[in-house]
Design a protein around this motif. Structure first.
Motif, PDB file in Angstrom:
ATOM      1  N   VAL A 139       0.857  -1.181   0.000  1.00  0.00           N
ATOM      2  CA  VAL A 139       0.000   0.000   0.000  1.00  0.00           C
ATOM      3  C   VAL A 139       0.895   1.234   0.000  1.00  0.00           C
ATOM      4  CG1 VAL A 139      -1.655   1.347   1.353  1.00  0.00           C
ATOM      5  CG2 VAL A 139      -1.863  -1.142   1.264  1.00  0.00           C
ATOM      6  N   ILE A 140       0.609   2.149  -0.898  1.00  0.00           N
ATOM      7  CA  ILE A 140       1.288   3.451  -0.909  1.00  0.00           C
ATOM      8  C   ILE A 140       0.215   4.497  -0.697  1.00  0.00           C
ATOM      9  CG2 ILE A 140       2.655   5.102  -2.218  1.00  0.00           C
ATOM     10  CD1 ILE A 140       3.695   2.729  -3.879  1.00  0.00           C
ATOM     11  N   ASP A 141       0.387   5.311   0.327  1.00  0.00           N
ATOM     12  CA  ASP A 141      -0.589   6.357   0.609  1.00  0.00           C
ATOM     13  C   ASP A 141       0.095   7.493   1.337  1.00  0.00           C
ATOM     14  OD1 ASP A 141      -3.014   7.813   1.386  1.00  0.00           O
ATOM     15  OD2 ASP A 141      -4.063   5.930   1.043  1.00  0.00           O
ATOM     16  N   PHE A 142      -0.396   8.701   1.135  1.00  0.00           N
ATOM     17  CA  PHE A 142       0.170   9.838   1.848  1.00  0.00           C
ATOM     18  C   PHE A 142      -0.609  10.143   3.122  1.00  0.00           C
ATOM     19  CE2 PHE A 142      -2.581  11.527  -1.468  1.00  0.00           C
ATOM     20  CZ  PHE A 142      -3.431  12.343  -0.752  1.00  0.00           C
ATOM     21  N   ASP A 143      -1.607   9.307   3.417  1.00  0.00           N
ATOM     22  CA  ASP A 143      -2.404   9.455   4.632  1.00  0.00           C
ATOM     23  C   ASP A 143      -1.836   8.533   5.716  1.00  0.00           C
ATOM     24  OD1 ASP A 143      -4.304   9.574   6.637  1.00  0.00           O
ATOM     25  OD2 ASP A 143      -5.948   8.846   5.412  1.00  0.00           O
ATOM     26  N   PRO A 144      -1.259   9.104   6.777  1.00  0.00           N
ATOM     27  CA  PRO A 144      -0.684   8.269   7.839  1.00  0.00           C
ATOM     28  C   PRO A 144      -1.685   7.285   8.441  1.00  0.00           C
ATOM     29  CG  PRO A 144      -0.092  10.572   8.160  1.00  0.00           C
ATOM     30  CD  PRO A 144      -1.096  10.532   7.039  1.00  0.00           C
ATOM     31  N   GLU A 145      -2.955   7.671   8.479  1.00  0.00           N
ATOM     32  CA  GLU A 145      -3.989   6.779   9.022  1.00  0.00           C
ATOM     33  C   GLU A 145      -4.151   5.537   8.152  1.00  0.00           C
ATOM     34  OE1 GLU A 145      -6.767   5.170  11.477  1.00  0.00           O
ATOM     35  OE2 GLU A 145      -5.428   6.845  11.867  1.00  0.00           O
ATOM     36  N   ALA A 146      -4.139   5.715   6.840  1.00  0.00           N
ATOM     37  CA  ALA A 146      -4.250   4.570   5.928  1.00  0.00           C
ATOM     38  C   ALA A 146      -3.049   3.648   6.079  1.00  0.00           C
ATOM     39  CB  ALA A 146      -4.374   5.058   4.486  1.00  0.00           C
ATOM     40  N   ILE A 147      -1.874   4.223   6.266  1.00  0.00           N
ATOM     41  CA  ILE A 147      -0.664   3.419   6.455  1.00  0.00           C
ATOM     42  C   ILE A 147      -0.745   2.657   7.765  1.00  0.00           C
ATOM     43  CG2 ILE A 147       1.840   3.543   6.813  1.00  0.00           C
ATOM     44  CD1 ILE A 147       0.880   3.940   3.874  1.00  0.00           C
ATOM     45  N   ARG A 148      -1.203   3.294   8.812  1.00  0.00           N
ATOM     46  CA  ARG A 148      -1.343   2.615  10.112  1.00  0.00           C
ATOM     47  C   ARG A 148      -2.329   1.453   9.998  1.00  0.00           C
ATOM     48  NH1 ARG A 148      -1.536   6.704  13.406  1.00  0.00           N
ATOM     49  NH2 ARG A 148      -3.755   7.118  13.301  1.00  0.00           N
ATOM     50  N   GLN A 149      -3.434   1.653   9.303  1.00  0.00           N
ATOM     51  CA  GLN A 149      -4.410   0.572   9.136  1.00  0.00           C
ATOM     52  C   GLN A 149      -3.817  -0.576   8.335  1.00  0.00           C
ATOM     53  OE1 GLN A 149      -7.997   2.249   7.489  1.00  0.00           O
ATOM     54  NE2 GLN A 149      -8.517   3.306   9.376  1.00  0.00           N
ATOM     55  N   ALA A 150      -3.061  -0.259   7.299  1.00  0.00           N
ATOM     56  CA  ALA A 150      -2.422  -1.306   6.492  1.00  0.00           C
ATOM     57  C   ALA A 150      -1.451  -2.113   7.346  1.00  0.00           C
ATOM     58  CB  ALA A 150      -1.709  -0.693   5.296  1.00  0.00           C
ATOM     59  N   LYS A 151      -0.657  -1.425   8.136  1.00  0.00           N
ATOM     60  CA  LYS A 151       0.319  -2.115   8.995  1.00  0.00           C
ATOM     61  C   LYS A 151      -0.387  -2.973  10.041  1.00  0.00           C
ATOM     62  CE  LYS A 151       4.235   0.857   8.243  1.00  0.00           C
ATOM     63  NZ  LYS A 151       5.277   1.706   8.752  1.00  0.00           N
ATOM     64  N   ASN A 152      -1.522  -2.493  10.553  1.00  0.00           N
ATOM     65  CA  ASN A 152      -2.273  -3.261  11.552  1.00  0.00           C
ATOM     66  C   ASN A 152      -2.747  -4.604  11.020  1.00  0.00           C
ATOM     67  OD1 ASN A 152      -1.961  -1.413  13.612  1.00  0.00           O
ATOM     68  ND2 ASN A 152      -3.966  -0.459  13.314  1.00  0.00           N
ATOM     69  N   ILE A 153      -2.972  -4.694   9.720  1.00  0.00           N
ATOM     70  CA  ILE A 153      -3.403  -5.974   9.152  1.00  0.00           C
ATOM     71  C   ILE A 153      -2.247  -6.710   8.472  1.00  0.00           C
ATOM     72  CG2 ILE A 153      -5.828  -5.300   8.928  1.00  0.00           C
ATOM     73  CD1 ILE A 153      -5.307  -4.908   5.913  1.00  0.00           C
ATOM     74  N   GLY A 154      -1.028  -6.222   8.697  1.00  0.00           N
ATOM     75  CA  GLY A 154       0.151  -6.895   8.177  1.00  0.00           C
ATOM     76  C   GLY A 154       0.469  -6.624   6.725  1.00  0.00           C
ATOM     77  N   MET A 155      -0.077  -5.572   6.181  1.00  0.00           N
ATOM     78  CA  MET A 155       0.150  -5.222   4.778  1.00  0.00           C
ATOM     79  C   MET A 155       1.387  -4.334   4.680  1.00  0.00           C
ATOM     80  SD  MET A 155      -1.144  -5.440   1.626  1.00  0.00           S
ATOM     81  CE  MET A 155      -2.827  -5.916   1.918  1.00  0.00           C
ATOM     82  N   PRO A 156       2.341  -4.692   3.828  1.00  0.00           N
ATOM     83  CA  PRO A 156       3.489  -3.796   3.631  1.00  0.00           C
ATOM     84  C   PRO A 156       3.000  -2.446   3.121  1.00  0.00           C
ATOM     85  CG  PRO A 156       3.823  -5.902   2.500  1.00  0.00           C
ATOM     86  CD  PRO A 156       2.407  -5.877   2.995  1.00  0.00           C
ATOM     87  N   SER A 157       3.640  -1.377   3.584  1.00  0.00           N
ATOM     88  CA  SER A 157       3.148  -0.057   3.210  1.00  0.00           C
ATOM     89  C   SER A 157       4.276   0.967   3.187  1.00  0.00           C
ATOM     90  CB  SER A 157       2.048   0.378   4.180  1.00  0.00           C
ATOM     91  OG  SER A 157       2.514   0.312   5.510  1.00  0.00           O
ATOM     92  N   ILE A 158       4.034   1.990   2.385  1.00  0.00           N
ATOM     93  CA  ILE A 158       4.968   3.108   2.262  1.00  0.00           C
ATOM     94  C   ILE A 158       4.166   4.387   2.395  1.00  0.00           C
ATOM     95  CG2 ILE A 158       6.537   4.351   0.725  1.00  0.00           C
ATOM     96  CD1 ILE A 158       7.134   1.684  -0.665  1.00  0.00           C
TER      97      ILE A 158
END
Length: 135
Positions: free
Chosen positions: A2-21
């Protein structure tokens, strides 16, 4: 990834184990960091057509081009994105109508609607629970 400039979206991705930038998909450095050149499929759901255009421009000269699925708000945007190499363009109104139409053509459409409702309510509950944990 997941690539997103929204820190909240990145936090949600990380919470479900999705690699993110954390970053802007339109930034060439972010595309390099994400190893876009090695991707087989890219899905860009950004509503900003310039983000989609940047990705299509970035991959246009690659020997092995990934398939790119992007989003458009209007038919004229979709036509432009197809012209510039998109493998598929999501037009939300078309996609929703097509999905619902296919769901209602099955023999037991009432059960299908009930199952879809149950699935969606469960997903909404999971999202709500994840958001509550983050607070």
């Amino acid at each position: 990834l997941v690539i997103d400039f929204d820190p909240e979206a990145i936090r949600q991705a990380k919470n479900i184990g999705m690699p993110s930038i954390l970053g802007d998909i339109a930034d060439q450095e972010i595309l390099e960091l994400a190893h876009v050149r090695q991707a087989k499929l890219i899905i860009c759901t950004s509503p900003d057509i310039s983000d989609s255009q940047r990705i299509l421009s970035f991959i246009k000269d690659l020997k092995q081009k990934p398939k790119v699925i992007v989003r458009a708000s209007h038919q004229n945007e979709a036509e432009l994105l197809y012209k510039n190499g998109a493998a598929y363009v999501l037009l939300p109104l078309f996609s929703v109508g097509d999905y619902l139409g296919k769901s209602l053509t099955c023999v037991n459409w009432a059960k299908t609607l009930k199952d879809l409702k149950k699935r969606d309510l469960n997903l909404m509950k999971k999202i709500e629970e994840m958001e509550a944990v983050e607070i």
